[in-house]
Design an enzyme around this catalytic site. Structure first.
Site, PDB file in Angstrom:
ATOM      1  N   THR A  44     -11.390   6.544  -7.076  1.00  0.00           N
ATOM      2  CA  THR A  44     -12.106   6.462  -8.349  1.00  0.00           C
ATOM      3  C   THR A  44     -12.168   7.796  -9.099  1.00  0.00           C
ATOM      4  O   THR A  44     -12.329   7.806 -10.317  1.00  0.00           O
ATOM      5  CB  THR A  44     -13.552   5.966  -8.124  1.00  0.00           C
ATOM      6  OG1 THR A  44     -14.191   6.825  -7.181  1.00  0.00           O
ATOM      7  CG2 THR A  44     -13.555   4.548  -7.632  1.00  0.00           C
ATOM      8  N   ASP A  45     -12.030   8.924  -8.399  1.00  0.00           N
ATOM      9  CA  ASP A  45     -12.217  10.227  -9.037  1.00  0.00           C
ATOM     10  C   ASP A  45     -11.374  10.369 -10.306  1.00  0.00           C
ATOM     11  O   ASP A  45     -11.859  10.822 -11.337  1.00  0.00           O
ATOM     12  CB  ASP A  45     -11.829  11.362  -8.083  1.00  0.00           C
ATOM     13  CG  ASP A  45     -13.018  11.918  -7.326  1.00  0.00           C
ATOM     14  OD1 ASP A  45     -13.949  11.145  -7.072  1.00  0.00           O
ATOM     15  OD2 ASP A  45     -12.996  13.111  -6.984  1.00  0.00           O
TER      16      ASP A  45
ATOM     17  N   THR B  21     -10.775   5.310  -1.508  1.00  0.00           N
ATOM     18  CA  THR B  21     -11.770   4.661  -0.657  1.00  0.00           C
ATOM     19  C   THR B  21     -11.477   3.179  -0.450  1.00  0.00           C
ATOM     20  O   THR B  21     -11.712   2.630   0.616  1.00  0.00           O
ATOM     21  CB  THR B  21     -13.160   4.844  -1.300  1.00  0.00           C
ATOM     22  OG1 THR B  21     -13.396   6.228  -1.468  1.00  0.00           O
ATOM     23  CG2 THR B  21     -14.239   4.265  -0.426  1.00  0.00           C
TER      24      THR B  21
ATOM     25  N   LYS C 289     -15.438   7.427 -15.493  1.00  0.00           N
ATOM     26  CA  LYS C 289     -16.367   7.418 -14.366  1.00  0.00           C
ATOM     27  C   LYS C 289     -17.582   8.236 -14.754  1.00  0.00           C
ATOM     28  O   LYS C 289     -17.481   9.453 -14.902  1.00  0.00           O
ATOM     29  CB  LYS C 289     -15.691   7.991 -13.115  1.00  0.00           C
ATOM     30  CG  LYS C 289     -16.568   7.971 -11.870  1.00  0.00           C
ATOM     31  CD  LYS C 289     -15.805   8.421 -10.629  1.00  0.00           C
ATOM     32  CE  LYS C 289     -16.730   8.428  -9.411  1.00  0.00           C
ATOM     33  NZ  LYS C 289     -16.020   8.795  -8.172  1.00  0.00           N
TER      34      LYS C 289
END
Lengths: 439, 439
Positions: free
Chosen positions: B179-180, B103, B257
């Site tokens: 970020t995953d 992203t 996360k």
């Protein structure tokens, strides 16, 4: 007669004897001293259980025992009838306590060392006498297994016992349970107990009583308090913070053990707790959207499909993992995806194959907090097209138990989807509250 | 020439063209409008990527495209040399920014819509011009893949690029990453980059720039700040709280996360963060036990065994799941056990069979917080006897990456155990701090 009973008879062992046992396993020799415990009905029947001096229980395979020495025979027990020691007090509510095993049960029976004694009147009174001022207690040791050995057939047994007791006039039920899988059991009961109108409280302890910091007594007191409250749902009651100040009640479908050892390990995820409970009896409900006590008759909807698996996605996971469950005839998969609910894109073909063969594939997030959303990124949209059911903000563990229950009722893909996205027991919150993250 | 390049040539498509595409997949027809993106070297070459009007990217299988209409041809681009636009400023440190996708990259290239433009000088400057006052920036788009498609071969490519840049005089490196799976990549780099003496900072964003709440700019600024600090480890830099006040740097092996969508989703687990970073340049180190900047030459130890899996234990899991990985020739398993590190006892025989066949089986906890301890309960002791390696307070994801790396170096069970329990990159904390739970 099972192996363990035959072994005890042959060795002249009685429950309560203090023994020294030498075990040989794969060439390793171990020596254990402890008190012989009662072999339970639901165990494999191949294990002798000892309560060690440090208070922990250990199971020893009978086949691996090379010597037994009785150091001290158990003293003959004086049998007192429960009702003689604790006559019903007029005006108090009735609460049943169901024992299933775990550290809290071993805490209570710590002094005699025999698990079957955990719920005799004397032991319970000695351990936590305060509860007899809160309610007329009916103790029932249903079985004694370690939390990690819980599985659907035990959930069903617990559910039926709870229903029987509540429909027989108990005002609430407390279930003493190991903490490892307590949240899974709480979810299962939340789905299986239909038309529930009384409190069903799961309670455990993170520290057994040979540690000064044991949380067993306060947790039990607070859970009995909650079992008498104006409340009609399944909840977990455990320490709310590390001190002995208050407990929190967490909705059965939203609770998770978030720490291996802390007393305040249990947390509501994506939701605020139901209530704060002080041992002195004060109960502060923290929200309004909970079911209050009703006079409805509870019934057990225990159809569960056991061919369901929980699969965590990770970088490098191979499609063969998904294929394996399809090939073995599993009926449902709950995936713990990354982020908003993703998997490596090279897995999507295997997932599509699974759904085409009628397997329900549900998506949750390994973030635990937050909500899956398969509409944001292209991978998510491709997963939706492949037939994946996005499980909103359900915990992966809750979605797993729910999918077993849903598939026990239907295998029609449309109905499965509809049921998975129907909020049966507070497992889906309609919107995510800002103040529920890491609380 | 791959399928996508052939398709673009045949349809006269250029990167930057605004097009309308009709896709047919399994009978479903979808219409997409957006800007054609550059097909990347490392992609399968079968997917045309569009940047949609809402800012998100979507990949469409070329084989499923039934029609293409060019709505607007791309304007011829003026080519400016990076050095002409941003001449090196004397006295500033040098920081390389490596793009990998995600992203944050799509945020930066939002205005042109073409991912290849993300790291041209103009785009970077337009997006976050502040970073050019912090350091002389060398941008490098290594590849562009979605975070969920990261896998060991990409980790290795990133590691080599980082080492090359640091050894060529860069003072620090920032890696823009989805970020995953950012925490998995951070772990991999932590183990692979040996003798690291400069900052290697992973950064991402949880919201792309079509939302007013995008975190991309502040995260990038803080990560460039951290890349110039007196620090020599791998860290993740992301929002420290939901406002735009400061970022936190988390050690690469201890970060996770923890929320699907919040800006402050990343957390240090079982550890306190390394530092707090304000966009104005203040950096407050929150601890003393971190590696400072050194002049050492970094090298890449990239031997990784990919036949490793991460398996979550749950009530009802069948031994066949463990057997499957053994039968398929996996070399290592990391189990996410319950509580202190348990599995159903009927699984132990399959685990013993795995270790006897030379497979490394490591235990972590699905609680995430806390430490596994296989000495407390009998199930744990039986797992130890079956050869399971208890992974202290390592995150399951970190243990998974570490086991791949360890098995890349040895398959001797004693050495595997010793390496798994050696603290290479802060992945094991010697004792659990009280103030690290749910922070």
């Amino acid at each position: 007669m099972r192996k363990v009973e035959r072994f005890m008879r042959d060795k002249n062992l009685e429950v309560g004897d203090y023994v020294r046992i030498i075990e040989k396993e794969n060439g390793n020799t171990s020596v254990y001293e402890g008190i012989v415990m009662n072999p339970y009905e639901l165990s494999s029947g191949e294990t002798l259980t000892l309560k060690l001096d440090n208070g922990y229980n250990i199971g020893i395979l009978v086949d691996q025992i090379v010597s037994v020495e009785i150091i001290e025979k158990v003293a003959p027990r004086e049998e007192l009838k429960f009702e003689e020691v604790f006559p019903k007090k007029p005006g108090l509510p009735s609460v049943a306590i169901i024992g299933t095993g775990g550290t809290i049960a071993s805490r209570i029976d710590y002094k005699t060392g025999a698990v079957h004694a955990a719920f005799t009147a004397e032991e319970l009174a000695k351990a936590v006498p305060e509860i007899f001022d809160i309610a007329n207690i009916t103790p029932k040791l249903l079985f004694n297994i370690m939390s990690e050995d819980m599985r659907p057939e035990y959930w069903i047994r617990i559910a039926h016992e709870v229903a029987r007791m509540l429909n027989n006039g108990e005002d609430g039920v407390v279930i003493a349970h190991g903490t490892d899988t307590m949240a899974y059991t709480a979810s299962a009961l939340s789905f299986m107990l239909r038309d529930l109108g009384k409190p069903v409280i799961l309670v455990g302890s993170q520290r057994s009583s040979d540690r000064p910091s044991s949380d067993a007594a306060m947790n039990l007191i607070c859970s009995v308090r909650m079992a008498t409250a104006d409340f009609g749902e399944v909840a977990i009651v455990m320490h709310g913070e590390t001190g002995d100040t208050y407990c929190l009640a967490h909705r059965g479908t939203k609770a998770r053990k978030m720490h291996t050892s802390r007393r305040d390990a249990f947390r509501s995820i994506n939701d605020i707790p139901l209530a704060r409970i002080w041992p002195d009896g004060r109960i502060e409900f923290l929200r309004k959207d909970y079911r209050k006590r009703t006079e409805s008759e509870v019934w057990v909807d225990d159809e569960m499909e056991e061919r369901v698996a929980l699969v965590k996605a990770f970088p490098g996971i191979q499609p063969e993992v998904i294929d394996f469950f399809v090939d073995r005839g599993y009926k449902g998969l709950v995936i713990e995806g990354t982020g908003l609910g993703h998997v490596p894109t090279y897995l999507i073909e295997s997932i599509r194959r699974a759904t085409e063969e009628g397997i329900a594939v549900c998506m949750t997030s390994q973030c635990l907090y937050g909500r899956v959303n398969l509409n944001v990124y292209s991978t998510g949209r491709r997963l939706l097209k492949a037939g994946v059911i996005p499980c909103e903000d359900m915990l992966p563990e809750t979605a797993y138990v729910k999918l077993m229950w849903v598939l026990g009722h239907t295998d029609d893909p449309r109905e499965v989807r509809e049921m998975m996205l129907t909020n049966y027991a507070g497992e889906i919150t309609p919107y995510t509250r800002f103040d529920t993250f890491l609380r």
